[in-house]
Scaffold this active site. Structure first.
Site, PDB file in Angstrom:
ATOM      1  N   PRO A   1       0.818  -1.212   0.000  1.00  0.00           N
ATOM      2  CA  PRO A   1       0.000   0.000   0.000  1.00  0.00           C
ATOM      3  C   PRO A   1       0.853   1.265   0.000  1.00  0.00           C
ATOM      4  CG  PRO A   1      -0.568  -1.411   1.872  1.00  0.00           C
ATOM      5  CD  PRO A   1       0.572  -2.052   1.177  1.00  0.00           C
TER       6      PRO A   1
ATOM      7  N   LYS B   1      -0.305   2.739  -6.589  1.00  0.00           N
ATOM      8  CA  LYS B   1      -1.089   1.954  -7.540  1.00  0.00           C
ATOM      9  C   LYS B   1      -2.305   2.751  -8.010  1.00  0.00           C
ATOM     10  CE  LYS B   1      -1.473  -1.550  -4.658  1.00  0.00           C
ATOM     11  NZ  LYS B   1      -0.622  -1.057  -3.562  1.00  0.00           N
ATOM     12  N   THR B   2      -3.014   3.321  -7.039  1.00  0.00           N
ATOM     13  CA  THR B   2      -4.186   4.123  -7.390  1.00  0.00           C
ATOM     14  C   THR B   2      -3.781   5.318  -8.245  1.00  0.00           C
ATOM     15  OG1 THR B   2      -5.039   3.522  -5.228  1.00  0.00           O
ATOM     16  CG2 THR B   2      -6.211   5.231  -6.428  1.00  0.00           C
TER      17      THR B   2
ATOM     18  N   GLU C   1      22.935  -9.597  -1.019  1.00  0.00           N
ATOM     19  CA  GLU C   1      22.602  -9.490  -2.448  1.00  0.00           C
ATOM     20  C   GLU C   1      23.870  -9.360  -3.298  1.00  0.00           C
ATOM     21  OE1 GLU C   1      19.737 -10.295  -3.462  1.00  0.00           O
ATOM     22  OE2 GLU C   1      18.842 -10.230  -1.453  1.00  0.00           O
TER      23      GLU C   1
ATOM     24  N   ASP D   1      16.742 -19.132  -0.191  1.00  0.00           N
ATOM     25  CA  ASP D   1      17.899 -19.508  -1.009  1.00  0.00           C
ATOM     26  C   ASP D   1      18.247 -20.982  -0.813  1.00  0.00           C
ATOM     27  OD1 ASP D   1      18.087 -16.881  -1.735  1.00  0.00           O
ATOM     28  OD2 ASP D   1      19.657 -16.396  -0.280  1.00  0.00           O
TER      29      ASP D   1
HETATM   30  P1  ADP Z   1      -1.737   2.533  -3.348  1.00  0.00           P
HETATM   31  O1  ADP Z   1      -2.915   2.619  -4.256  1.00  0.00           O
HETATM   32  O2  ADP Z   1      -0.588   1.753  -3.925  1.00  0.00           O
HETATM   33  O3  ADP Z   1      -2.036   2.122  -1.941  1.00  0.00           O
HETATM   34  P2  ADP Z   1      -1.776   5.377  -3.636  1.00  0.00           P
HETATM   35  O4  ADP Z   1      -1.742   5.528  -5.107  1.00  0.00           O
HETATM   36  O5  ADP Z   1      -3.087   5.534  -2.975  1.00  0.00           O
HETATM   37  O6  ADP Z   1      -1.130   4.002  -3.210  1.00  0.00           O
HETATM   38  O7  ADP Z   1      -0.713   6.372  -3.011  1.00  0.00           O
HETATM   39  C1  ADP Z   1      -0.991   7.170  -1.906  1.00  0.00           C
HETATM   40  C2  ADP Z   1      -0.367   8.522  -2.075  1.00  0.00           C
HETATM   41  O8  ADP Z   1       1.054   8.429  -1.976  1.00  0.00           O
HETATM   42  C3  ADP Z   1      -0.630   9.116  -3.442  1.00  0.00           C
HETATM   43  O9  ADP Z   1      -1.806   9.846  -3.436  1.00  0.00           O
HETATM   44  C4  ADP Z   1       0.581  10.003  -3.654  1.00  0.00           C
HETATM   45  O10 ADP Z   1       0.372  11.256  -3.095  1.00  0.00           O
HETATM   46  C5  ADP Z   1       1.668   9.314  -2.868  1.00  0.00           C
HETATM   47  N1  ADP Z   1       2.522   8.537  -3.780  1.00  0.00           N
HETATM   48  C6  ADP Z   1       2.692   7.212  -3.793  1.00  0.00           C
HETATM   49  N2  ADP Z   1       3.557   6.838  -4.752  1.00  0.00           N
HETATM   50  C7  ADP Z   1       3.936   7.959  -5.395  1.00  0.00           C
HETATM   51  C8  ADP Z   1       4.808   8.224  -6.487  1.00  0.00           C
HETATM   52  N3  ADP Z   1       5.470   7.256  -7.123  1.00  0.00           N
HETATM   53  N4  ADP Z   1       4.942   9.506  -6.887  1.00  0.00           N
HETATM   54  C9  ADP Z   1       4.281  10.499  -6.259  1.00  0.00           C
HETATM   55  N5  ADP Z   1       3.452  10.305  -5.227  1.00  0.00           N
HETATM   56  C10 ADP Z   1       3.272   9.058  -4.771  1.00  0.00           C
HETATM   57 ZN    ZN Z   2      19.287 -14.481  -1.034  1.00  0.00          ZN
END
Ligand code: ADP
Ligand code: ZN
Length: 615
Positions: A207, A211-212, A429, A504
């Site tokens: 999370p 992703k969103t 690693e 591993d």
């Molecule tokens: P997920 O859906 O993976 O749980 P979100 O997309 O809801 O995560 O991300 C939560 C917040 O974190 C986003 O609204 C953004 O503000 C910030 N965030 C996460 N990843 C990034 C990123 N790669 N670049 C900029 N902001 C990010």
């Molecule tokens: Zn390893």
């Protein structure tokens, strides 16, 4: 102050819902009054008494229907009576100037009986639906009778302000998603060439890593509508409700095609079916089946609906979801490495006032294991602390205090690790990587990272340079050596070992065991020791070798041990000889967290291995 995407203002749910509830309450009260008025305050009189009252001029008006009568006395009281509609009655009433009204027989009563009978039920149902929609949260309040309607949030293209440039890092994921954007923008091109139309993409990762945000950016890039719903919104107590929500969602989506449907937490509906006591959860299975059916049912004629789904647990998903034509593409959205963290900080720092002395690169280095959301939060907290102090701008000390607050406050659900743990992971690693590079029979090295992903702390990748249908003995041996590289480096450098090696060792042992039992690659000779003992149909009950003796079993164990030992010693001497390279690689990895093949070749001053085709 942060550039979170704004949720659009859907019709506000509060007042609507309250009005409807009030309406029903008012109806309820009215009902009670009415019920009372016809039952309690009405005085029942006998026919003879009625006639008597009429004769005494006490009755003002009367309504007669069949044998039933209701009327009013001069003083306003109400009475009812059973009457014999006869000349005697009519004459008496007319003589005393009573106001008479006659209803045709058996009307009006039906409706009121029905109402009487069903009102409480209607009231209860309305109340229940109201509660349901409230409890479910998200925008359901306005539609009280919409249990089976999807609860998806809808964003029209001009409500979406995010594009790929707002998503920092995650280059690989963005590359992969560009194709989807292309397709949404120009489906004709794909169709003309007969290319396979993408339908579902699974975004996996912990999370808060965007992703969103990525899904939304795809819609933003393609400027198409975006439906967003969480898997848990489909899951309801009523059997069939989830399925009908899915149906409704896709009906709406098709109407708006081309568009994106984003399903967060898909594991809430998509868990493997039929596990758990009592044959599993009917409702969830129906919902999942409906989702599968909808995905199979897309036609490209009406433009395309592309489903993006997010999960932190791709491993628990029902295999049916991952079949071709469904979520057949998986894109990993990993924790950001140090360079990505700096970029993310930069994106979110745009909205706040930083002191020129703040070095975001340094802050990125100090926040291993932070997700994108954690970093956004870090900037928030720092800004709060700065404004509490009434500082001119946000200083480094505010960032430090904010970081401590987040770490100590346990607000983070992600992995935290200490410098020592991080350094050990780097050596681990580096051990895998270096052996991979030093041994001639390995797959070409691809990249190495100590950014945690899922439950592992780091990964060192190699990619086969051709499709391998068979592997040589030296290739398998080399793989065993590489597998042991992590453990070897830990012991060599720290004289210590971590639990991180279990995976591993499992891999190394299984390769060695197969070499002995299936491939005839040991002094035991070219004999297949597997079929009889482990064949799923033949040998289950012949466990522990009725086909081969206890003695053979012991010899197999000895040979496996020998392969592992030889590989261990070989790997160890290679690492001892190349100790300076190991240190250099590990320390650089500690610093940069992710290294690609080219960077490693340059760092260690070795030439890339020739490969069979481009890589
Ligand atoms: P997920 O859906 O993976 O749980 P979100 O997309 O809801 O995560 O991300 C939560 C917040 O974190 C986003 O609204 C953004 O503000 C910030 N965030 C996460 N990843 C990034 C990123 N790669 N670049 C900029 N902001 C990010
Ligand atoms: Zn390893």
């Amino acid at each position: 102050m942060n550039k979170k995407f704004k949720r659009p203002n859907l019709p506000s749910k509060g007042p609507n819902a309250v009005w409807v509830l009030l309406f029903f309450l008012a109806l309820g009260v009215a009902y009670l009054f009415w019920y009372n008025s016809i039952n309690r305050e009405v005085e029942h009189v006998s026919y003879s008494k009625l006639l008597e009252q009429v004769d005494q001029n006490k009755v003002k008006s009367i309504v007669v229907q069949d044998h039933a009568a209701q009327g009013k006395y001069q003083d306003g009281r109400i009475f009812s009576a059973n009457v014999q509609p006869s000349d005697r009655l009519w004459n008496s009433l007319l003589d005393h100037k009573v106001d008479i009204e006659i209803f045709p027989p058996e009307k009006q009563s039906w409706g009121s009986y029905l109402f009487l009978a069903f009102f409480p039920l209607i009231f209860l149902l309305a109340f229940f639906y109201f509660r349901q929609n409230q409890g479910g949260g998200n925008g359901g309040g306005g539609r009280i009778f919409s249990v089976g309607k999807s609860k998806a949030k809808f964003f029209s293209p001009n409500q979406i302000t995010v594009t790929f440039k707002d998503v920092a890092g995650v280059q690989d994921a963005k590359e992969d998603l560009k194709e989807i954007v292309d397709f949404l923008k120009n489906p004709k091109k794909f169709e003309r060439l007969g290319a396979k139309i993408p339908r579902g993409v699974l975004l996996s990762g912990a999370p808060g890593n965007g992703k969103t945000l990525l899904a939304k950016a795809v819609a933003g890039e393609a400027s198409c509508p975006f439906f967003s719903i969480s898997g848990s919104d489909f899951v309801e107590v009523f059997v069939g409700v989830g399925a009908s929500r899915v149906r409704d969602l896709f009906t709406q989506a098709r109407r708006n095609a081309p568009c994106i449907v984003f399903i967060d937490e898909i594991d809430a509906v998509g868990r493997q079916r039929g596990i758990g006591l009592g044959g599993g959860n009917d409702e969830r299975e129906q919902t999942l089946n409906q989702l599968l059916a909808e995905m199979d049912g897309f036609s490209t004629e009406h433009g395309s609906v592309i489903v993006l789904a997010a999960t932190n647990r791709p491993d628990v998903l029902d295999k049916a979801l991952l079949r071709p034509g469904r979520f057949d593409r998986q894109i990993e959205v990993p924790y950001p490495d140090v360079a990505c963290r700096e970029e993310i900080l930069r994106v979110h720092a745009r909205a706040v006032k930083l002191s020129t002395s703040v070095d975001l690169g340094k802050i990125a280095r100090g926040t291993p294991g932070f997700s994108g959301a954690d970093l956004e939060n870090l900037i928030n907290e720092a800004a709060l602390l700065a404004s509490k102090e009434e500082a001119e701008s946000i200083e480094t000390k505010h960032f430090e205090a904010a970081r401590d607050k987040i770490l100590i406050g346990g607000e983070r659900k992600t992995l935290t690790f200490t410098e020592t743990e991080k350094r050990m992971t780097a050596y681990h690693e580096a051990g895998h990587t270096l052996l991979n590079l030093l041994l001639p029979a390995t797959d070409p090295f691809h990249k190495v990272t100590i950014v945690p992903r899922g439950r592992t702390l780091g990964v060192s990748w190699s990619l086969p340079d051709r499709d391998k249908t068979s592997q040589t003995k030296s290739e398998l041996t080399a793989r065993v050596v590489v597998c042991l590289g992590g453990l070897l480096a830990e012991k060599l450098v720290f004289n210590e070992q971590t639990t991180g090696v279990s995976n591993d060792l499992e891999k190394a042992s299984s390769i060695a065991r197969n070499m002995v039992k299936s491939f005839g690659m040991s002094p035991l000779g070219p004999i297949d020791y597997v079929t009889a003992a482990e064949h799923p149909y033949l040998g289950r009950d012949m466990q522990n070798g009725k086909e081969f003796s206890q003695k053979t079993a012991e010899r197999i164990d000895t040979e496996v041990e020998k392969i592992i030992n030889d590989c261990y010693n070989h790997g160890q001497s290679l690492l001892v000889e190349n100790r300076d390279r190991l240190n250099l690689l590990a320390e650089t990895l500690f610093e940069k967290e992710t290294l690609h093949a080219a960077e490693v070749y340059e760092l260690l001053n070795i030439s890339p291995r020739e490969t069979h085709n481009m890589h």
